[in-house]
Design an enzyme around this catalytic site. Structure first.
Site, short mmCIF file in Angstrom:
data_model
loop_
_atom_site.label_atom_id
_atom_site.label_comp_id
_atom_site.label_asym_id
_atom_site.label_seq_id
_atom_site.Cartn_x
_atom_site.Cartn_y
_atom_site.Cartn_z
N ASN A 148 -9.38 3.23 -1.04
CA ASN A 148 -9.87 4.21 -0.07
C ASN A 148 -9.11 5.53 -0.10
OD1 ASN A 148 -12.01 2.65 0.85
ND2 ASN A 148 -10.71 1.59 2.32
N ASP A 204 -0.84 2.45 -5.44
CA ASP A 204 -0.89 1.01 -5.70
C ASP A 204 -2.23 0.66 -6.33
OD1 ASP A 204 -2.65 -0.34 -3.13
OD2 ASP A 204 -1.85 1.68 -2.84
N HIS A 210 0.82 -1.21 0.00
CA HIS A 210 0.00 0.00 0.00
C HIS A 210 0.86 1.27 0.00
CE1 HIS A 210 -4.18 0.77 -0.17
NE2 HIS A 210 -4.46 0.92 1.10
N ASN A 246 -6.72 6.25 4.25
CA ASN A 246 -8.16 6.48 4.12
C ASN A 246 -8.58 7.95 4.27
OD1 ASN A 246 -8.13 3.75 3.85
ND2 ASN A 246 -9.33 3.32 5.67
#
Length: 180
Positions: free
Chosen positions: A108, A87, A19, A64
């Site tokens: 997100n 990513d 991530h 997020n």
């Protein structure tokens, strides 16, 4: 002014995770470019200026909530162009794609940016592959073999970014997209 954002999560436990490929990309750029660090708590991230018209941002809001940091910088500097490096689990490791606008595809970090800034921005999508347990997978570290594959991809993306800064997303997409 152009704002380039690399998405990731802050903290040692997230270093070299799938991530964090956006952070890894910006770290590569920051090692090579003569940048000036800009400190302002309102920006909720690490912000660097390169030359007279390029900003590089690593949001520190966690993935997020990336839109909070991105919108704070974008609005403060009246950025007219936004490029996000992130990513993409829908692409195999080794794949690179370019896109402007469109869906967040379940990402997100992108959803957050979309909610604060709209979805009308350019993206460099770096494939990381997929596993059934998506959350665990994206937060897991790349293996040594994967990192050896990823490093030349990040260098390729650096060339693509500098070409993109001078050109058009469609032209760059046809020239720099990679297939795993």
């Amino acid at each position: 002014m152009t704002l380039v954002v690399g998405l990731g999560n802050i903290g040692k436990e997230y270093e070299l995770t799938r991530h964090n490929v956006g952070f890894m990309f910006l770290d590569l750029l920051l090692k090579e470019l003569d940048t000036v660090k800009i400190t302002n708590k309102k920006f909720k991230g690490e912000l660097y200026k390169y030359g007279s018209s390029l900003l590089l941002l690593k949001p520190h809001t966690f993935m997020n909530l990336s839109g909070e940091s991105v919108s704070a910088v974008k609005n403060f500097y009246s950025c007219t162009r936004l490029i996000v490096i992130h990513d993409d689990i829908d692409l195999k490791l080794g794949t690179v794609r370019f896109k402007k606008g469109g869906s967040a595809g379940g990402h997100n970090g992108l959803k957050s940016i979309d909610s604060y800034c709209s979805n009308d921005y350019e993206r460099i999508r770096i494939g990381i592959g997929k596993d059934e347990k998506v959350k665990d997978f994206v937060l897991s570290k790349f293996t040594q073999t994967e990192l050896e594959l990823l490093n030349p991809i990040l260098l390729h993306c650096k060339k693509a970014l500098f070409a993109l800064l001078q050109g058009d997303i469609n032209e760059i997409s046809s020239k720099f997209s990679l297939r795993a």
